[in-house]
Design an enzyme around this catalytic site. Sequence first.
Site, short mmCIF file in Angstrom:
data_model
loop_
_atom_site.label_atom_id
_atom_site.label_comp_id
_atom_site.label_asym_id
_atom_site.label_seq_id
_atom_site.Cartn_x
_atom_site.Cartn_y
_atom_site.Cartn_z
N ASP A 1 21.63 -12.72 1.56
CA ASP A 1 22.50 -13.33 0.55
C ASP A 1 22.89 -12.38 -0.58
OD1 ASP A 1 19.72 -13.48 -0.12
OD2 ASP A 1 20.20 -14.84 -1.77
N GLU B 1 17.65 -15.71 -0.55
CA GLU B 1 16.46 -15.20 -1.24
C GLU B 1 16.58 -15.35 -2.74
OE1 GLU B 1 13.67 -13.25 -3.39
OE2 GLU B 1 15.71 -12.46 -3.40
ZN LIG Z 1 17.75 -9.82 -6.26
ZN LIG Z 2 16.68 -8.69 -3.56
#
Ligand SMILES: [Zn+2]
Ligand SMILES: [Zn+2]
Length: 401
Positions: free
Chosen positions: A87, A144
């Site tokens: 991401d 994440e």
């Molecule tokens: Zn980051």
């Molecule tokens: Zn990262």
Amino acid sequence: MNAPREAFGHALLQALNAQADEFIAVRRDIHRHPEMGYKEYRTSDLVAEQLERFGYAVTRGLGGTGVVGQLRRGNGSKTLGLRADMDALPIEEATGLPYASCNAGIMHACGHDGHTAMLLAAAKHIAAEVQFSGTLNLIFQPAEEGLGGAKKMMEDGLFSRFPCDAVFAMHNMPGHPQGHLVLRDGPMMASSDNVTITLDGQGGHGAMPHQAVDPVVAGAAIVLGLQSIVSRNVDPQEMAVITVGAFNAGVANNVIPQTATLRLSVRALNREVRELLEQRITELVHAQAQSYGVHARIDYRRGYPVLVNRPQETDFAREVAQALVGPDKVTLQGKALTGSEDFAFFLEEVPGCYLLIGNGDAASGGHGACMVHNPGYDFNDDNVAIGSAYWSLLVERFLKD
Ligand SMILES: [Zn+2]
Ligand SMILES: [Zn+2]
């Protein structure tokens, strides 16, 4: 060819260097098309297509856009998981690079484009060249950055469907020399919790404070009181952070507001300290509020846990790192960081090790030194070969025949 370079895994670096251009192009393609957490549609299509082409059995849909590529060889019973994140961040890119983001307001400013490309490069090399016996699971996770994609994949049965004896992950880090590998056993990244405190007082005329209950004064006392937790309650040998990042109240000079809101970021590198911080913040806020006659509501949201590397897997990763790039380029026990990382959820269930790969420092001309989450940041493409060689050697050794 001289012996010492051979001994440091030089041949593997050469092999992955020879195919690096292909994956630097993949990295830049992902960089140009960044996607936010759980919306990695194009990226996960690309990952799945490549893994299938390399001969992996591909499973999609874990954690929404997550992808797992599995390769089984021989009759070995060992299982291994390697993880990359996919991401991007809500940042307007300002690098001016030819492959800069074409999605307004979204940018790969944490190098997850590079992590994905390194693991794909390793996937190709491993499938074509690496002898092993056992099961390799390549885990490409969504979200994440604050949204807990790792946990979501686990809730979708990641480790029951794809059991792993150990899991490993890698993150680039500006400020370390390019290609240097930094390891640490024990706590490496902090837990991160978000707390919202709402103080309910009684609004009134600014000229008549005695007829009101002022949540601003109570809030100010709470901000100061919170400072005593790290300095007076936490063991001086432990790390803890309590940051009041927002204090919102009122709109006019002559009006005492009804409410005030504080927003805190709370971090620790030890599970017990994390518990202590929650307990003391809760006690102190309620006691202070009561002493000022206001009512406090506390919304304590637990975010990512402390990331703890297990000694055995860290020792194994240290050996792989040293064999690959030589001891001069490996930090065996680096500093812990106050940032957080959702790979910590994996490590709560499966032993493993998370390491850093240097993205470049000021001494090396500044390339790669710009910190992650900055609009000027870029992943250092010189790491594609080193990162993928590290993954390849790790697989070869962990799933040895
Ligand atoms: Zn980051
Ligand atoms: Zn990262």
